[in-house]
Motif scaffolding. Structure first.
Motif, PDB file in Angstrom:
ATOM      1  N   ALA A 120      12.065   1.849  -8.387  1.00 12.66           N
ATOM      2  CA  ALA A 120      12.654   1.391  -9.644  1.00 12.66           C
ATOM      3  C   ALA A 120      13.078  -0.071  -9.536  1.00 12.66           C
ATOM      4  O   ALA A 120      12.860  -0.865 -10.458  1.00 12.66           O
ATOM      5  N   ALA A 121      13.664  -0.440  -8.402  1.00 13.96           N
ATOM      6  CA  ALA A 121      14.096  -1.828  -8.215  1.00 13.96           C
ATOM      7  C   ALA A 121      12.900  -2.771  -8.204  1.00 13.96           C
ATOM      8  O   ALA A 121      12.932  -3.849  -8.811  1.00 13.96           O
ATOM      9  N   SER A 122      11.820  -2.363  -7.532  1.00 13.58           N
ATOM     10  CA  SER A 122      10.617  -3.199  -7.494  1.00 13.58           C
ATOM     11  C   SER A 122      10.003  -3.338  -8.880  1.00 13.58           C
ATOM     12  O   SER A 122       9.460  -4.382  -9.237  1.00 13.58           O
ATOM     13  N   GLY A 123      10.095  -2.272  -9.667  1.00 16.19           N
ATOM     14  CA  GLY A 123       9.499  -2.289 -10.995  1.00 16.19           C
ATOM     15  C   GLY A 123      10.246  -3.130 -11.999  1.00 16.19           C
ATOM     16  O   GLY A 123       9.708  -3.434 -13.072  1.00 16.19           O
ATOM     17  N   ASP A 124      11.477  -3.515 -11.695  1.00 22.92           N
ATOM     18  CA  ASP A 124      12.244  -4.339 -12.629  1.00 22.92           C
ATOM     19  C   ASP A 124      11.514  -5.642 -12.962  1.00 22.92           C
ATOM     20  O   ASP A 124      11.663  -6.181 -14.058  1.00 22.92           O
ATOM     21  N   GLN A 176       9.673   0.918 -17.752  1.00 18.10           N
ATOM     22  CA  GLN A 176       9.376   2.096 -16.950  1.00 18.10           C
ATOM     23  C   GLN A 176      10.320   2.205 -15.763  1.00 18.10           C
ATOM     24  O   GLN A 176      10.678   3.312 -15.341  1.00 18.10           O
ATOM     25  N   ALA A 177      10.724   1.081 -15.225  1.00 21.03           N
ATOM     26  CA  ALA A 177      11.698   1.103 -14.133  1.00 21.03           C
ATOM     27  C   ALA A 177      13.017   1.695 -14.615  1.00 21.03           C
ATOM     28  O   ALA A 177      13.642   2.510 -13.924  1.00 21.03           O
ATOM     29  N   ALA A 178      13.438   1.307 -15.817  1.00 19.59           N
ATOM     30  CA  ALA A 178      14.681   1.839 -16.374  1.00 19.59           C
ATOM     31  C   ALA A 178      14.557   3.333 -16.648  1.00 19.59           C
ATOM     32  O   ALA A 178      15.502   4.098 -16.425  1.00 19.59           O
ATOM     33  N   ALA A 179      13.378   3.779 -17.127  1.00 18.32           N
ATOM     34  CA  ALA A 179      13.162   5.204 -17.395  1.00 18.32           C
ATOM     35  C   ALA A 179      13.242   6.016 -16.106  1.00 18.32           C
ATOM     36  O   ALA A 179      13.836   7.096 -16.076  1.00 18.32           O
ATOM     37  N   LEU A 180      12.644   5.503 -15.039  1.00 16.21           N
ATOM     38  CA  LEU A 180      12.709   6.195 -13.754  1.00 16.21           C
ATOM     39  C   LEU A 180      14.143   6.273 -13.256  1.00 16.21           C
ATOM     40  O   LEU A 180      14.603   7.322 -12.791  1.00 16.21           O
ATOM     41  N   ARG A 181      14.873   5.179 -13.387  1.00 16.97           N
ATOM     42  CA  ARG A 181      16.266   5.156 -12.925  1.00 16.97           C
ATOM     43  C   ARG A 181      17.119   6.144 -13.722  1.00 16.97           C
ATOM     44  O   ARG A 181      17.953   6.862 -13.152  1.00 16.97           O
ATOM     45  N   ARG A 182      16.914   6.211 -15.039  1.00 22.66           N
ATOM     46  CA  ARG A 182      17.672   7.162 -15.863  1.00 22.66           C
ATOM     47  C   ARG A 182      17.316   8.598 -15.507  1.00 22.66           C
ATOM     48  O   ARG A 182      18.187   9.480 -15.478  1.00 22.66           O
ATOM     49  N   SER A 183      16.029   8.849 -15.243  1.00 26.74           N
ATOM     50  CA  SER A 183      15.609  10.198 -14.877  1.00 26.74           C
ATOM     51  C   SER A 183      16.268  10.644 -13.578  1.00 26.74           C
ATOM     52  O   SER A 183      16.752  11.775 -13.465  1.00 26.74           O
ATOM     53  N   THR A 200       0.823  -1.214   0.000  1.00 28.12           N
ATOM     54  CA  THR A 200       0.000   0.000   0.000  1.00 28.12           C
ATOM     55  C   THR A 200       0.846   1.248   0.000  1.00 28.12           C
ATOM     56  O   THR A 200       0.365   2.327  -0.309  1.00 28.12           O
ATOM     57  N   ASP A 201       2.138   1.113   0.396  1.00 27.43           N
ATOM     58  CA  ASP A 201       3.021   2.274   0.412  1.00 27.43           C
ATOM     59  C   ASP A 201       3.536   2.602  -0.972  1.00 27.43           C
ATOM     60  O   ASP A 201       3.975   3.704  -1.232  1.00 27.43           O
ATOM     61  N   ARG A 202       3.540   1.607  -1.847  1.00 28.16           N
ATOM     62  CA  ARG A 202       4.191   1.785  -3.136  1.00 28.16           C
ATOM     63  C   ARG A 202       3.247   2.453  -4.121  1.00 28.16           C
ATOM     64  O   ARG A 202       2.132   2.016  -4.324  1.00 28.16           O
ATOM     65  N   ALA A 203       3.744   3.531  -4.745  1.00 30.38           N
ATOM     66  CA  ALA A 203       2.959   4.164  -5.802  1.00 30.38           C
ATOM     67  C   ALA A 203       3.140   3.365  -7.069  1.00 30.38           C
ATOM     68  O   ALA A 203       4.189   2.770  -7.289  1.00 30.38           O
ATOM     69  N   PRO A 204       2.135   3.319  -7.938  1.00 34.40           N
ATOM     70  CA  PRO A 204       2.317   2.630  -9.215  1.00 34.40           C
ATOM     71  C   PRO A 204       3.492   3.228  -9.960  1.00 34.40           C
ATOM     72  O   PRO A 204       3.574   4.440 -10.146  1.00 34.40           O
ATOM     73  N   LEU A 205       4.417   2.374 -10.358  1.00 34.14           N
ATOM     74  CA  LEU A 205       5.610   2.853 -11.042  1.00 34.14           C
ATOM     75  C   LEU A 205       5.245   3.598 -12.305  1.00 34.14           C
ATOM     76  O   LEU A 205       5.851   4.606 -12.649  1.00 34.14           O
ATOM     77  N   GLY A 206       4.211   3.118 -12.999  1.00 31.38           N
ATOM     78  CA  GLY A 206       3.802   3.772 -14.236  1.00 31.38           C
ATOM     79  C   GLY A 206       3.393   5.204 -14.008  1.00 31.38           C
ATOM     80  O   GLY A 206       3.670   6.076 -14.814  1.00 31.38           O
ATOM     81  N   ARG A 207       2.722   5.469 -12.863  1.00 31.55           N
ATOM     82  CA  ARG A 207       2.265   6.830 -12.591  1.00 31.55           C
ATOM     83  C   ARG A 207       3.446   7.761 -12.395  1.00 31.55           C
ATOM     84  O   ARG A 207       3.454   8.892 -12.865  1.00 31.55           O
ATOM     85  N   ILE A 208       4.487   7.282 -11.701  1.00 30.61           N
ATOM     86  CA  ILE A 208       5.668   8.119 -11.471  1.00 30.61           C
ATOM     87  C   ILE A 208       6.372   8.402 -12.785  1.00 30.61           C
ATOM     88  O   ILE A 208       6.669   9.542 -13.120  1.00 30.61           O
ATOM     89  N   ALA A 209       6.643   7.351 -13.568  1.00 29.24           N
ATOM     90  CA  ALA A 209       7.370   7.536 -14.819  1.00 29.24           C
ATOM     91  C   ALA A 209       6.568   8.369 -15.802  1.00 29.24           C
ATOM     92  O   ALA A 209       7.105   9.244 -16.480  1.00 29.24           O
TER      93      ALA A 209
END
Length: 214
Positions: free
Chosen positions: A146-150, A156-163, A9-18
């Protein structure tokens, strides 16, 4: 459970962040300004003051630029400003094509801007559970996302990490008064209007994002 371990419940959807990062970056594609003076065959090019005012009016008043204005205010601080560097201006049948780069003049330390930006990217409930409300704590949380999204969305995890890496390189050690290049290779069409000059963005194959989320 470890006191700092995040639940689902703490984790935001990775897609929303990216997606938020990419949307802000795309909306930050602004327009250009021009050099004053007459060119070949007596062509009267618009001057910087007139074009800059037209661009400011459009940027400030266009509802489609709301996310871009928010991003610029966050990264540049309250008194941050956009500066334009014109590389080439071409007359186009009564209008002018301006090819240019754009930079952001910072009114505060870049680390302060990153702390605000990253804090806004973390859901309030998750942010309040962090042991500290600091840039380092926010970076750790986002890196964990980003690690969880791998395993669920590697792209999208890679995009967040690059950003995160790009923003860290551009802003973390920047000081108030520094200029940070946001984009290079932009283009805009600047046309005369009854009340002054009007600028609209053009697609450019030379466009390069530098210090914006990827």
């Amino acid at each position: 459970m470890h006191p700092h371990q995040l639940t689902s419940t703490d984790r935001a959807p990775l897609g929303r962040i990216a997606t938020s990062l990419v949307a802000c970056a795309l909306l930050a594609l602004l327009s250009a300004c021009d050099r004053p003076g007459a060119g070949p065959a007596g062509i009267a090019f618009p001057d910087d003051v007139a074009i800059t005012q037209a661009l400011k009016t459009d940027f400030d008043g266009n509802p489609d630029n709301a996310s871009a204005r928010e991003l610029i205010a966050t990264l540049g601080g309250a008194q941050g400003r956009l500066d334009y560097r014109i590389q080439r201006v071409i007359a186009r049948q009564g209008a002018f094509e301006a090819q240019y780069d754009v930079s952001l003049h910072l009114s505060r330390a870049g680390a302060e801007s990153l702390q605000q930006l990253y804090g806004n990217m973390i859901p309030k409930d998750a942010r309040e559970k962090l042991p500290e409300q600091t840039l380092a704590a926010y970076e750790t949380w986002l890196a964990g996302q980003a690690a969880s999204g791998d395993k669920t969305d590697a792209a999208q995890a890679a995009a967040l990490r690059r950003s995160l890496a790009t923003l860290d390189e551009c802003y973390k050690n920047a000081k108030a008064g520094d200029d940070v290049t946001l984009m290079q290779g932009l283009a805009a069409l600047v046309s005369p209007a009854r009340d002054g000059w009007y600028a609209e963005k053009l697609e450019s194959s030379q466009l390069r994002l530098r210090c914006l989320p990827l």
